[in-house]
Write an enzyme that holds these catalytic residues in place. Structure first.
Site, PDB file in Angstrom:
ATOM      1  N   TYR A   5      -1.400  -0.307  11.052  1.00  0.00           N
ATOM      2  CA  TYR A   5      -1.583  -0.996   9.759  1.00  0.00           C
ATOM      3  C   TYR A   5      -0.419  -0.688   8.829  1.00  0.00           C
ATOM      4  O   TYR A   5       0.231  -1.591   8.283  1.00  0.00           O
ATOM      5  CB  TYR A   5      -2.909  -0.575   9.109  1.00  0.00           C
ATOM      6  N   THR A  38       0.828  -1.207   0.000  1.00  0.00           N
ATOM      7  CA  THR A  38       0.000   0.000   0.000  1.00  0.00           C
ATOM      8  C   THR A  38       0.866   1.262   0.000  1.00  0.00           C
ATOM      9  O   THR A  38       2.021   1.231   0.436  1.00  0.00           O
ATOM     10  CB  THR A  38      -0.887  -0.007   1.279  1.00  0.00           C
ATOM     11  N   ASP A  39       0.278   2.369  -0.434  1.00  0.00           N
ATOM     12  CA  ASP A  39       0.996   3.650  -0.387  1.00  0.00           C
ATOM     13  C   ASP A  39       1.110   4.175   1.049  1.00  0.00           C
ATOM     14  O   ASP A  39       1.873   5.103   1.310  1.00  0.00           O
ATOM     15  CB  ASP A  39       0.319   4.702  -1.286  1.00  0.00           C
ATOM     16  N   GLU A  40       0.348   3.564   1.986  1.00  0.00           N
ATOM     17  CA  GLU A  40       0.340   4.090   3.362  1.00  0.00           C
ATOM     18  C   GLU A  40       1.694   3.917   4.051  1.00  0.00           C
ATOM     19  O   GLU A  40       1.975   4.571   5.061  1.00  0.00           O
ATOM     20  CB  GLU A  40      -0.785   3.436   4.182  1.00  0.00           C
ATOM     21  N   LYS A  93       2.510  -3.198   7.270  1.00  0.00           N
ATOM     22  CA  LYS A  93       2.740  -3.397   5.825  1.00  0.00           C
ATOM     23  C   LYS A  93       4.171  -2.990   5.470  1.00  0.00           C
ATOM     24  O   LYS A  93       4.833  -3.648   4.663  1.00  0.00           O
ATOM     25  CB  LYS A  93       1.731  -2.591   4.995  1.00  0.00           C
TER      26      LYS A  93
HETATM   27  P1  NAD Z   1      -9.464  -7.386   2.435  1.00  0.00           P
HETATM   28  O1  NAD Z   1      -9.426  -6.995   3.862  1.00  0.00           O
HETATM   29  O2  NAD Z   1     -10.710  -7.160   1.655  1.00  0.00           O
HETATM   30  O3  NAD Z   1      -9.112  -8.937   2.276  1.00  0.00           O
HETATM   31  C1  NAD Z   1      -8.046  -9.556   2.945  1.00  0.00           C
HETATM   32  C2  NAD Z   1      -8.129 -11.044   2.689  1.00  0.00           C
HETATM   33  O4  NAD Z   1      -7.039 -11.671   3.376  1.00  0.00           O
HETATM   34  C3  NAD Z   1      -9.426 -11.680   3.204  1.00  0.00           C
HETATM   35  O5  NAD Z   1      -9.946 -12.561   2.245  1.00  0.00           O
HETATM   36  C4  NAD Z   1      -8.978 -12.420   4.454  1.00  0.00           C
HETATM   37  O6  NAD Z   1      -9.761 -13.571   4.732  1.00  0.00           O
HETATM   38  C5  NAD Z   1      -7.546 -12.792   4.087  1.00  0.00           C
HETATM   39  N1  NAD Z   1      -6.714 -13.005   5.284  1.00  0.00           N
HETATM   40  C6  NAD Z   1      -6.590 -12.159   6.360  1.00  0.00           C
HETATM   41  N2  NAD Z   1      -5.778 -12.717   7.273  1.00  0.00           N
HETATM   42  C7  NAD Z   1      -5.376 -13.907   6.780  1.00  0.00           C
HETATM   43  C8  NAD Z   1      -4.525 -14.936   7.255  1.00  0.00           C
HETATM   44  N3  NAD Z   1      -3.925 -14.862   8.466  1.00  0.00           N
HETATM   45  N4  NAD Z   1      -4.325 -16.029   6.470  1.00  0.00           N
HETATM   46  C9  NAD Z   1      -4.909 -16.128   5.268  1.00  0.00           C
HETATM   47  N5  NAD Z   1      -5.737 -15.196   4.769  1.00  0.00           N
HETATM   48  C10 NAD Z   1      -5.969 -14.107   5.516  1.00  0.00           C
HETATM   49  O7  NAD Z   1      -8.214  -6.668   1.756  1.00  0.00           O
HETATM   50  P2  NAD Z   1      -8.089  -5.894   0.365  1.00  0.00           P
HETATM   51  O8  NAD Z   1      -8.622  -4.525   0.523  1.00  0.00           O
HETATM   52  O9  NAD Z   1      -8.562  -6.781  -0.722  1.00  0.00           O
HETATM   53  O10 NAD Z   1      -6.490  -5.761   0.288  1.00  0.00           O
HETATM   54  C11 NAD Z   1      -5.702  -6.821  -0.258  1.00  0.00           C
HETATM   55  C12 NAD Z   1      -4.237  -6.425  -0.197  1.00  0.00           C
HETATM   56  O11 NAD Z   1      -4.033  -5.208  -0.927  1.00  0.00           O
HETATM   57  C13 NAD Z   1      -3.734  -6.161   1.228  1.00  0.00           C
HETATM   58  O12 NAD Z   1      -2.421  -6.675   1.338  1.00  0.00           O
HETATM   59  C14 NAD Z   1      -3.721  -4.638   1.343  1.00  0.00           C
HETATM   60  O13 NAD Z   1      -2.718  -4.201   2.234  1.00  0.00           O
HETATM   61  C15 NAD Z   1      -3.396  -4.242  -0.097  1.00  0.00           C
HETATM   62  N6  NAD Z   1      -3.926  -2.919  -0.500  1.00  0.00           N
HETATM   63  C16 NAD Z   1      -5.248  -2.624  -0.310  1.00  0.00           C
HETATM   64  C17 NAD Z   1      -5.737  -1.380  -0.727  1.00  0.00           C
HETATM   65  C18 NAD Z   1      -7.195  -0.999  -0.561  1.00  0.00           C
HETATM   66  O14 NAD Z   1      -7.542   0.160  -0.803  1.00  0.00           O
HETATM   67  N7  NAD Z   1      -8.068  -1.906  -0.204  1.00  0.00           N
HETATM   68  C19 NAD Z   1      -4.859  -0.454  -1.312  1.00  0.00           C
HETATM   69  C20 NAD Z   1      -3.507  -0.821  -1.481  1.00  0.00           C
HETATM   70  C21 NAD Z   1      -3.054  -2.055  -1.081  1.00  0.00           C
HETATM   71  P1  TYD Z   2     -10.498   4.357   4.609  1.00  0.00           P
HETATM   72  O1  TYD Z   2     -11.494   3.916   3.588  1.00  0.00           O
HETATM   73  O2  TYD Z   2     -10.542   3.757   5.964  1.00  0.00           O
HETATM   74  O3  TYD Z   2      -9.059   4.165   3.936  1.00  0.00           O
HETATM   75  P2  TYD Z   2      -7.598   4.675   4.457  1.00  0.00           P
HETATM   76  O4  TYD Z   2      -7.679   5.117   5.838  1.00  0.00           O
HETATM   77  O5  TYD Z   2      -6.805   3.432   4.314  1.00  0.00           O
HETATM   78  O6  TYD Z   2      -7.199   5.758   3.508  1.00  0.00           O
HETATM   79  O7  TYD Z   2     -10.621   5.931   4.782  1.00  0.00           O
HETATM   80  C1  TYD Z   2     -10.514   6.828   3.685  1.00  0.00           C
HETATM   81  C2  TYD Z   2     -10.592   8.228   4.233  1.00  0.00           C
HETATM   82  O8  TYD Z   2     -11.910   8.450   4.767  1.00  0.00           O
HETATM   83  C3  TYD Z   2      -9.644   8.494   5.384  1.00  0.00           C
HETATM   84  O9  TYD Z   2      -9.188   9.843   5.315  1.00  0.00           O
HETATM   85  C4  TYD Z   2     -10.504   8.315   6.630  1.00  0.00           C
HETATM   86  C5  TYD Z   2     -11.879   8.788   6.157  1.00  0.00           C
HETATM   87  N1  TYD Z   2     -13.047   8.132   6.808  1.00  0.00           N
HETATM   88  C6  TYD Z   2     -14.052   8.900   7.374  1.00  0.00           C
HETATM   89  O10 TYD Z   2     -14.013  10.153   7.370  1.00  0.00           O
HETATM   90  N2  TYD Z   2     -15.113   8.256   7.963  1.00  0.00           N
HETATM   91  C7  TYD Z   2     -15.195   6.894   7.988  1.00  0.00           C
HETATM   92  O11 TYD Z   2     -16.187   6.355   8.576  1.00  0.00           O
HETATM   93  C8  TYD Z   2     -14.163   6.116   7.385  1.00  0.00           C
HETATM   94  C9  TYD Z   2     -14.212   4.608   7.409  1.00  0.00           C
HETATM   95  C10 TYD Z   2     -13.103   6.793   6.791  1.00  0.00           C
END
Ligand code: NAD
Ligand code: TYD
Length: 374
Positions: free
Chosen positions: A157, A132-134, A161
């Site tokens: 988090y 992630t970019d975080e 990562k």
């Molecule tokens: P998500 O939370 O929707 O899904 C995570 C999945 O991992 C789930 O299916 C869960 O069951 C599985 N999981 C969790 N713990 C586990 C374990 N101990 N063993 C096996 N499986 C396990 O996540 P997402 O939003 O689809 O993100 C997927 C990846 O992409 C993550 O690594 C996240 O850091 C990265 N990512 C997400 C975003 C975003 O905006 N969602 C952006 C950038 C990077």
């Molecule tokens: P989120 O979807 O949790 O992603 P991330 O924190 O990983 O960027 O949040 C996106 C943005 O929205 C973040 O600035 C936090 C804000 N936010 C709210 O204002 N209210 C909410 O209930 C949630 C979940 C997020």
């Protein structure tokens, strides 16, 4: 060339879109989805391809090294795309250790297994880690995260990562494991669990519940449609150079409040409500501790070197996302019953307006277990 690909975390939001793309696009690849099915994992996301010949699901936790080894042997895994993680910043503030376990220890378990199983012919394999970019921390008004930006994670988090990214790098430098890492901005789209901003707000508008905006709402994120992320992963997997990092983003920065106004407008239209009906639900609440002010990705490396660009505009993607949630109210109902109700209560019910003052920062849940993972 035939490949046996272990997609780890494939039942989650991004993983399920990636699995669908690979299963349909590459009939010669065997796709094994390994997932523990935590609250965020949902096999409903994959109903349409679950009987495909080139798809197998294995329920396994990445903390279980024996089962990981068995899966590598049984399916002769040649490539890994690792997405499994605990992913929600707010949950990480409550329970950092859960993030250390899955995101750090789980990733090291996977790296160890891959290294052991591939040791005799490392160059024929690939371990692709999704991040992630975080990990880069926060930006001011100006500037973008590039692949050279120093890591400065601010939430548990992000720290977990960042740590996993460092381990992936170390396994390349120390053991020569062929690895690639990509760091992506905020994703949105169908099947996202309603703890993240966009699906949570869609769900609350449908339920006519308050829309909880953290702090002043002037936080900036760079949004990418989930299918464009899956296509970027496809590009990096096939064309990326071993040992490299690629930043992925939407060239699409939005302040939260502006995004929320657009979302409300789309919802009002879709629900045939009077203009500004949804906006009335906006409620400012206590800010998230350590809230990163701005994320913005420079995605020019993947664009110029590998030829990937986003294909979906934000308005188009957001409209399609809203439509998906309206068409899938059963899915939404299933994931918001049970544990979600107590999560929501804990997270939101005590957060009235105003920021946290010094000394009032939220503490992690009390530690009840040993920090040593077996
Ligand atoms: P998500 O939370 O929707 O899904 C995570 C999945 O991992 C789930 O299916 C869960 O069951 C599985 N999981 C969790 N713990 C586990 C374990 N101990 N063993 C096996 N499986 C396990 O996540 P997402 O939003 O689809 O993100 C997927 C990846 O992409 C993550 O690594 C996240 O850091 C990265 N990512 C997400 C975003 C975003 O905006 N969602 C952006 C950038 C990077
Ligand atoms: P989120 O979807 O949790 O992603 P991330 O924190 O990983 O960027 O949040 C996106 C943005 O929205 C973040 O600035 C936090 C804000 N936010 C709210 O204002 N209210 C909410 O209930 C949630 C979940 C997020």
């Amino acid at each position: 060339m035939n490949k046996n690909i272990l997609i780890v975390g494939g039942a989650g939001f991004i993983g399920s879109h990636l699995i669908r793309l690979f299963v349909n696009k590459y009939p010669d690849y065997n796709i094994v989805n390994l997932d523990a099915l935590t609250y965020a994992g949902n096999l409903e996301n994959l109903r349409d391809i679950e009987n495909a010949k080139n798809y197998t699901f294995v329920k396994t936790d990445i903390l279980n090294t024996d089962l990981l080894g068995q899966a590598f042997d049984k399916y002769k895994i040649s490539h890994v795309i690792h997405l499994a993680a605990e992913t929600h910043v707010d949950r990480s503030i409550d329970d950092p250790l859960a993030f250390v376990k899955t995101n750090v220890v789980g990733t090291v378990n996977l790296l160890n297994t891959a290294l052991q199983k591939w040791y005799n012919n490392l160059d024929q394999h690939l371990f692709y880690h999704i991040s992630t970019d975080e990990v880069y921390g926060t930006l001011g008004e100006e500037g973008l995260f590039t692949e050279e930006t120093a890591y400065a994670p601010n939430s548990p988090y992000a720290a977990s990562k960042a740590s996993s990214d460092h381990f992936v790098r170390a396994y390349k430098e120390t053991y020569n494991l062929p690895v690639i890492v990509s760091n992506c901005s905020n994703n949105y789209g169908p099947n996202q669990f309603p703890e993240k901003l966009i699906p949570l707000f869609i769900n609350n508008i449908l339920d006519k519940k308050p829309l909880p905006v953290y702090g002043d709402g002037n936080y900036t994120r760079d949004w990418l449609y989930v299918l464009d992320h899956a296509l970027a992963i496809d590009t990096v997997f096939h064309k990326g150079e071993v040992g490299e990092t690629y930043n992925i983003g939407g060239f699409n920065e939005w302040k939260n409040l502006n995004l929320i106004h657009l979302l409300c407008k789309i919802m009002d239209k879709k629900l045939n409500q009077s203009k500004r009906e949804s906006e009335k639900l906006i409620t400012f609440i206590k800010d998230r501790p350590g809230h990163d002010r701005r994320y913005a990705i420079d995605a020019n490396k993947i664009k110029t070197e590998l030829g990937w660009t986003p294909t979906v505009t934000f308005e188009q993607g957001l409209t399609e996302t809203v439509q998906w949630y309206l068409d899938n109210t059963e899915w939404l109902k299933n994931v918001t019953s049970g544990e979600y109700q107590s999560y929501y209560k804990d997270m939101y019910n005590n957060r009235t307006k105003g920021g946290l003052s010094k000394g009032q920062e939220k503490l992690p849940q009390e530690q009840t277990q040993s920090t040593t993972t077996q």
